[in-house]
Design a protein around this motif. Structure first.
Motif, short mmCIF file in Angstrom:
data_model
loop_
_atom_site.label_atom_id
_atom_site.label_comp_id
_atom_site.label_asym_id
_atom_site.label_seq_id
_atom_site.Cartn_x
_atom_site.Cartn_y
_atom_site.Cartn_z
N ASN A 157 0.81 -1.23 0.00
CA ASN A 157 0.00 0.00 0.00
C ASN A 157 0.84 1.28 0.00
N LYS A 158 2.14 1.15 0.02
CA LYS A 158 3.04 2.29 -0.05
C LYS A 158 2.75 3.33 1.04
N GLN A 159 2.34 2.86 2.22
CA GLN A 159 2.09 3.78 3.33
C GLN A 159 3.42 4.18 3.97
N PRO A 160 3.54 5.39 4.45
CA PRO A 160 4.81 5.84 5.04
C PRO A 160 5.01 5.35 6.47
N LEU A 161 3.91 4.92 7.13
CA LEU A 161 3.98 4.57 8.55
C LEU A 161 3.25 3.25 8.83
N ILE A 162 3.77 2.54 9.84
CA ILE A 162 3.01 1.47 10.50
C ILE A 162 2.56 2.07 11.82
N LYS A 163 1.27 2.25 11.96
CA LYS A 163 0.77 2.97 13.13
C LYS A 163 0.52 2.04 14.31
N GLY A 164 0.86 2.55 15.48
CA GLY A 164 0.50 1.89 16.74
C GLY A 164 1.24 0.60 17.04
N TRP A 165 2.52 0.51 16.66
CA TRP A 165 3.30 -0.69 17.02
C TRP A 165 3.56 -0.69 18.52
N LYS A 166 3.32 -1.84 19.12
CA LYS A 166 3.40 -1.93 20.58
C LYS A 166 4.82 -2.29 21.03
N PHE A 167 5.38 -1.43 21.86
CA PHE A 167 6.65 -1.68 22.54
C PHE A 167 6.39 -1.68 24.04
N LYS A 168 7.46 -1.95 24.80
CA LYS A 168 7.54 -1.61 26.22
C LYS A 168 8.55 -0.47 26.33
N ASP A 169 8.25 0.48 27.21
CA ASP A 169 9.28 1.50 27.43
C ASP A 169 10.31 0.94 28.42
N LEU A 170 11.30 1.72 28.75
CA LEU A 170 12.38 1.23 29.61
C LEU A 170 11.93 0.97 31.03
N ASN A 171 10.72 1.41 31.36
CA ASN A 171 10.13 1.13 32.67
C ASN A 171 9.10 0.00 32.59
N ASP A 172 9.12 -0.72 31.47
CA ASP A 172 8.24 -1.87 31.24
C ASP A 172 6.76 -1.51 31.15
N ARG A 173 6.47 -0.29 30.73
CA ARG A 173 5.09 0.10 30.49
C ARG A 173 4.78 0.00 29.01
N ASP A 174 3.56 -0.43 28.69
CA ASP A 174 3.16 -0.52 27.28
C ASP A 174 3.17 0.87 26.64
N THR A 175 3.69 0.92 25.42
CA THR A 175 3.66 2.18 24.68
C THR A 175 3.45 1.86 23.20
N TYR A 176 2.69 2.69 22.52
CA TYR A 176 2.36 2.47 21.11
C TYR A 176 2.99 3.57 20.27
N THR A 177 3.74 3.16 19.25
CA THR A 177 4.54 4.10 18.47
C THR A 177 4.33 3.85 16.97
N ASP A 178 4.29 4.92 16.22
CA ASP A 178 4.24 4.80 14.77
C ASP A 178 5.64 4.55 14.23
N LEU A 179 5.77 3.56 13.38
CA LEU A 179 7.06 3.22 12.79
C LEU A 179 7.13 3.72 11.35
N THR A 180 8.20 4.45 11.05
CA THR A 180 8.44 4.79 9.64
C THR A 180 8.92 3.53 8.92
N ALA A 181 8.93 3.60 7.62
CA ALA A 181 9.42 2.46 6.85
C ALA A 181 10.84 2.11 7.24
N GLN A 182 11.65 3.14 7.45
CA GLN A 182 13.05 2.91 7.84
C GLN A 182 13.12 2.26 9.21
N ASP A 183 12.29 2.75 10.16
CA ASP A 183 12.27 2.18 11.51
C ASP A 183 11.83 0.71 11.46
N ALA A 184 10.79 0.46 10.68
CA ALA A 184 10.26 -0.91 10.59
C ALA A 184 11.30 -1.86 10.02
N MET A 185 12.01 -1.43 9.00
CA MET A 185 13.03 -2.27 8.40
C MET A 185 14.20 -2.50 9.35
N LEU A 186 14.55 -1.44 10.09
CA LEU A 186 15.63 -1.56 11.07
C LEU A 186 15.24 -2.51 12.21
#
Length: 235
Positions: A157-186
């Motif tokens: 779909n050639k979208q620039p972002l993957i929205k709402g990818w779920k991580f944990k922050d460094l304090n182990d709390r859930d956090t949702y972040t948009d990933l750019t194509a470069q971030d997603a590939m990395l």
């Protein structure tokens, strides 16, 4: 009391007469046992299960003698050494066969390879830090999800972002972040590298295990070896 009469040649009990006391029997054995024959018979107050003659007396055979004659068997941790029965402190996977300590090499290798696979999966799936602020697990489920999203949103779909990818922050709390194509590939690359690294360590240690001597198999600390190799490899 009862006295045991033995045949001197066969050492079998031929009679068990009652006597008043031993001295009375010694003085006149035929009074208590008319068939007594001092040339072919012996007596004992004890009923000996496995008799032998020692200096004219009937005594019990030693366990060593019983083992050598096949009447008794050695325990699983015992072997014969000269005229001694030796108890061996068997280590895991050791056993005695044909009076020799042997090692269940194949069983030990099988155990080590199972342990190796568990450690490999543990390191492959271990959480890692992404971009110095997010914690990401590296399970097969996480890899598959990311791969599908990259394919769907970025490749197709050639979208620039993957929205709402779920991580944990460094304090182990859930956090949702948009990933750019470069971030997603990395992120996908980081997952792949960690998986490949764990598999490389597993393959290397698998080969080492198969080539080890029995003594090396007995003492190897597999987790320590895995960690040492893991820390030395750059992929």
């Amino acid at each position: 009391m009862v006295i045991n009469i033995y045949n001197k040649n066969s050492l079998e009990i031929v009679a068990k007469p009652y006597i008043t006391d031993v001295e009375a029997f010694k003085s006149n054995p035929t009074e208590f046992y008319p068939d007594w024959n001092g040339q072919s018979m012996l007596y004992s107050l004890n009923e000996v299960v496995h008799p032998k003659l020692v200096d004219g007396e009937i005594v019990e055979k030693t366990r060593l003698e019983l083992v050598k004659e096949g009447i008794e068997t050695l325990h699983s941790n015992e072997l014969l050494k000269g005229d001694e029965i030796i108890a061996v402190d068997l280590k895991p996977y050791e056993y005695i066969e044909n009076n020799t300590v042997k090692y269940k090499r194949d069983d030990r290798i099988e155990e080590l390879l199972k342990e190796l696979k568990n450690i490999q999966v543990e390191y492959s799936e271990a959480e890692f830090v992404f971009q110095e602020k997010y914690k990401q697990k590296n399970r097969e489920l996480d890899q598959n999800n990311l791969s599908k999203l990259i394919t769907m949103f970025i490749v197709i779909n050639k979208q620039p972002l993957i929205k709402g990818w779920k991580f944990k922050d460094l304090n182990d709390r859930d956090t949702y972040t948009d990933l750019t194509a470069q971030d997603a590939m990395l992120l996908a690359q980081s997952m792949e590298v960690q998986t490949k690294k764990s598999m490389h360590v597993e393959t290397t240690l698998h080969q080492r295990i198969m080539a080890m001597t029995d003594e090396e198999l007995k003492v190897i600390n597999l987790r320590a070896e895995f960690v040492k190799l893991w820390e030395s490899i750059q992929i």
